[in-house]
Design a protein around this motif. Sequence first.
Motif, PDB file in Angstrom:
ATOM      1  N   LEU A  96     -39.430  21.510  -3.476  1.00 55.79           N
ATOM      2  CA  LEU A  96     -39.677  22.852  -3.071  1.00 55.79           C
ATOM      3  C   LEU A  96     -40.944  23.205  -3.451  1.00 55.79           C
ATOM      4  O   LEU A  96     -41.303  24.624  -3.673  1.00 55.79           O
ATOM      5  N   ASN A  97     -41.866  22.410  -3.259  1.00 56.99           N
ATOM      6  CA  ASN A  97     -43.454  22.844  -3.967  1.00 56.99           C
ATOM      7  C   ASN A  97     -43.956  23.750  -2.814  1.00 56.99           C
ATOM      8  O   ASN A  97     -43.907  23.588  -1.785  1.00 56.99           O
ATOM      9  N   ASN A  98     -44.492  24.950  -3.459  1.00 56.38           N
ATOM     10  CA  ASN A  98     -45.177  25.726  -2.512  1.00 56.38           C
ATOM     11  C   ASN A  98     -46.691  26.300  -2.705  1.00 56.38           C
ATOM     12  O   ASN A  98     -47.156  27.165  -2.743  1.00 56.38           O
ATOM     13  N   MET A  99     -47.243  25.303  -3.677  1.00 57.83           N
ATOM     14  CA  MET A  99     -48.580  25.531  -4.039  1.00 57.83           C
ATOM     15  C   MET A  99     -49.527  24.984  -3.154  1.00 57.83           C
ATOM     16  O   MET A  99     -49.454  24.202  -2.377  1.00 57.83           O
ATOM     17  N   PRO A 100     -50.816  25.619  -3.262  1.00 55.01           N
ATOM     18  CA  PRO A 100     -51.983  25.169  -2.366  1.00 55.01           C
ATOM     19  C   PRO A 100     -52.296  23.975  -2.566  1.00 55.01           C
ATOM     20  O   PRO A 100     -52.375  23.337  -3.568  1.00 55.01           O
ATOM     21  N   ASP A 101     -52.214  22.932  -1.436  1.00 54.88           N
ATOM     22  CA  ASP A 101     -52.628  21.571  -1.385  1.00 54.88           C
ATOM     23  C   ASP A 101     -51.458  20.721  -2.149  1.00 54.88           C
ATOM     24  O   ASP A 101     -51.833  19.671  -2.505  1.00 54.88           O
ATOM     25  N   GLY A 102     -50.189  21.412  -2.220  1.00 55.55           N
ATOM     26  CA  GLY A 102     -49.367  20.672  -2.946  1.00 55.55           C
ATOM     27  C   GLY A 102     -49.543  20.497  -4.470  1.00 55.55           C
ATOM     28  O   GLY A 102     -48.898  19.426  -4.960  1.00 55.55           O
ATOM     29  N   MET A 103     -50.541  21.419  -5.061  1.00 60.05           N
ATOM     30  CA  MET A 103     -50.686  20.865  -6.671  1.00 60.05           C
ATOM     31  C   MET A 103     -49.531  20.947  -7.308  1.00 60.05           C
ATOM     32  O   MET A 103     -48.501  21.708  -7.068  1.00 60.05           O
ATOM     33  N   THR A 104     -49.206  20.140  -8.242  1.00 59.35           N
ATOM     34  CA  THR A 104     -48.218  19.962  -9.113  1.00 59.35           C
ATOM     35  C   THR A 104     -48.364  19.799 -10.550  1.00 59.35           C
ATOM     36  O   THR A 104     -49.882  19.465 -10.779  1.00 59.35           O
ATOM     37  N   VAL A 105     -47.633  20.273 -11.555  1.00 60.29           N
ATOM     38  CA  VAL A 105     -47.668  20.052 -12.866  1.00 60.29           C
ATOM     39  C   VAL A 105     -47.195  18.936 -13.472  1.00 60.29           C
ATOM     40  O   VAL A 105     -46.192  18.351 -12.653  1.00 60.29           O
ATOM     41  N   ASN A 106     -47.288  18.466 -14.706  1.00 58.36           N
ATOM     42  CA  ASN A 106     -46.663  17.397 -15.238  1.00 58.36           C
ATOM     43  C   ASN A 106     -46.208  17.649 -16.596  1.00 58.36           C
ATOM     44  O   ASN A 106     -46.655  18.285 -17.328  1.00 58.36           O
ATOM     45  N   TRP A 107     -44.904  17.270 -16.991  1.00 56.04           N
ATOM     46  CA  TRP A 107     -44.094  17.512 -18.100  1.00 56.04           C
ATOM     47  C   TRP A 107     -44.439  16.680 -19.242  1.00 56.04           C
ATOM     48  O   TRP A 107     -44.571  17.135 -20.367  1.00 56.04           O
ATOM     49  N   ARG A 108     -45.473  15.698 -18.881  1.00 54.49           N
ATOM     50  CA  ARG A 108     -45.837  14.750 -19.925  1.00 54.49           C
ATOM     51  C   ARG A 108     -47.043  15.165 -20.675  1.00 54.49           C
ATOM     52  O   ARG A 108     -47.485  14.530 -21.753  1.00 54.49           O
TER      53      ARG A 108
ATOM     54  N   SER B 148     -37.246  34.557  -4.771  1.00 53.97           N
ATOM     55  CA  SER B 148     -38.201  34.626  -3.919  1.00 53.97           C
ATOM     56  C   SER B 148     -38.196  35.631  -2.952  1.00 53.97           C
ATOM     57  O   SER B 148     -39.251  36.179  -2.318  1.00 53.97           O
ATOM     58  N   GLN B 149     -36.895  36.151  -2.602  1.00 54.09           N
ATOM     59  CA  GLN B 149     -36.833  37.174  -1.760  1.00 54.09           C
ATOM     60  C   GLN B 149     -37.353  38.463  -2.308  1.00 54.09           C
ATOM     61  O   GLN B 149     -37.762  39.555  -1.581  1.00 54.09           O
ATOM     62  N   TYR B 150     -37.370  38.522  -3.688  1.00 56.74           N
ATOM     63  CA  TYR B 150     -38.037  39.755  -4.473  1.00 56.74           C
ATOM     64  C   TYR B 150     -39.591  39.960  -4.597  1.00 56.74           C
ATOM     65  O   TYR B 150     -40.198  40.721  -4.069  1.00 56.74           O
ATOM     66  N   LYS B 151     -39.793  38.641  -5.119  1.00 56.27           N
ATOM     67  CA  LYS B 151     -41.402  38.100  -5.397  1.00 56.27           C
ATOM     68  C   LYS B 151     -41.507  36.830  -5.176  1.00 56.27           C
ATOM     69  O   LYS B 151     -40.557  35.949  -5.245  1.00 56.27           O
ATOM     70  N   ARG B 152     -42.896  36.400  -4.830  1.00 59.89           N
ATOM     71  CA  ARG B 152     -43.200  34.962  -4.841  1.00 59.89           C
ATOM     72  C   ARG B 152     -42.989  34.547  -6.246  1.00 59.89           C
ATOM     73  O   ARG B 152     -43.382  35.034  -7.338  1.00 59.89           O
ATOM     74  N   VAL B 153     -42.080  33.177  -6.174  1.00 60.11           N
ATOM     75  CA  VAL B 153     -41.897  32.361  -7.367  1.00 60.11           C
ATOM     76  C   VAL B 153     -42.826  31.127  -7.104  1.00 60.11           C
ATOM     77  O   VAL B 153     -42.675  30.368  -6.314  1.00 60.11           O
ATOM     78  N   GLU B 154     -43.803  30.980  -7.994  1.00 62.49           N
ATOM     79  CA  GLU B 154     -44.632  29.758  -7.989  1.00 62.49           C
ATOM     80  C   GLU B 154     -43.759  28.718  -8.389  1.00 62.49           C
ATOM     81  O   GLU B 154     -43.021  28.359  -9.246  1.00 62.49           O
ATOM     82  N   SER B 155     -44.023  27.416  -7.440  1.00 64.07           N
ATOM     83  CA  SER B 155     -43.083  26.155  -7.496  1.00 64.07           C
ATOM     84  C   SER B 155     -44.229  24.939  -7.521  1.00 64.07           C
ATOM     85  O   SER B 155     -44.360  24.450  -6.331  1.00 64.07           O
ATOM     86  N   PRO B 156     -44.801  24.591  -8.753  1.00 64.45           N
ATOM     87  CA  PRO B 156     -45.545  23.650  -8.704  1.00 64.45           C
ATOM     88  C   PRO B 156     -45.010  22.106  -9.121  1.00 64.45           C
ATOM     89  O   PRO B 156     -45.563  21.177  -9.610  1.00 64.45           O
ATOM     90  N   GLY B 157     -43.493  22.014  -8.861  1.00 63.25           N
ATOM     91  CA  GLY B 157     -42.992  20.985  -9.104  1.00 63.25           C
ATOM     92  C   GLY B 157     -43.014  20.091  -7.693  1.00 63.25           C
ATOM     93  O   GLY B 157     -43.376  20.597  -6.888  1.00 63.25           O
ATOM     94  N   SER B 158     -42.247  18.815  -7.888  1.00 63.38           N
ATOM     95  CA  SER B 158     -42.379  18.016  -6.506  1.00 63.38           C
ATOM     96  C   SER B 158     -41.020  18.472  -5.613  1.00 63.38           C
ATOM     97  O   SER B 158     -41.223  18.125  -4.493  1.00 63.38           O
TER      98      SER B 158
END
Length: 327
Positions: free
Chosen positions: A159-171, A147-157
């Motif tokens: 270290l989530n860094n998504m707007p409004d805490g959005m998450t994705v689901n493996w199911r 992340s020091q190089y570029k933003r890494v999207e983290s939509p897991g639970s």
Amino acid sequence: MEKRTIKVKFVGFWGGVVLEKTRIHIDLSRFYNVELSEEPDYIICSCFAPFYEYCKYPQVRIMDSSENYIPDLNLVDYAICRYPISLLDRCFYHPGCIDFRGRFISLVERKREFTADILKDKPYFANFIAGHESENGVRGDFYKRLSQYKRVESPGSYLNNMPDGMTVNWRDSSKPDFQRKCKFTLCFESTKHGGFVTEKITDAFFADTIPVYYGSEEVFNVFNREAFIYCPSRDAFEDTVKRIKELDRDDDAYIEMLKRPIFNPDFDYCGHMAEYDRFLRHIFDQPIDKAYRRSRVYVPHDHEQYLLERAQAVPEKKKRRGLFGKK
């Protein structure tokens, strides 16, 4: 020919799972009429809460292990395991990367014909999807370093860094749908133990991203080492980041890697699955009284009774916590 009926009970599977959709139920249903019963002939168990509940049942026990758990063969007769353990006819090594959701087999049949046009559909640099930290903090630390190089999207639970805490689901499809928008996917296992290779790298290939993988070197037995980036250790962080930067800055090199064959040419998927089918049928085609493998007297019996009593003494709140939600 009419299928023979086998009466089974599932114990200790992931909370909320639909038992008819578990891998082993689907696979057994190809050969048998699987009847879910409270008076079973076989107990099919996994490693989740209620812990050691399967020890209550005297029937033949088959553990379909998942996560980084090595079955206790004092407690079960047979094991389908994510580690390459071996004991006579009792164990089958079935790495988690060979997932039962159809993603792996779709990769076997997929052609890797990409052009630079695919980059138009990848607005994000990389993604990191995790539910918890790994042993020794490796996955979280690498995410922070990259992340020091570029933003890494983290939509897991984790270290989530998504707007409004959005998450994705493996199911469902939300995880691969999101990954498909990224050039790279961080696939860091929760632990680096020999043979433990999960669906994380499969999901990354399925979403047409380049996996950045940390975990067992047995990954090369299945996947082509030239088709992904391998991070062997914390000491290799800087070299791994350097390689990611090279591909990120060179579209031709990125597409070249994306087009490479996914699998090690020596990996025989059909042969592996044929062995798996033979392993399962061997268990259920023999007479039930001949199918037992665990010792049911003396020290092994005392061992399982101790574990069962200890598990039953754990407060319900801790039982419910178990390992649920960690992915």
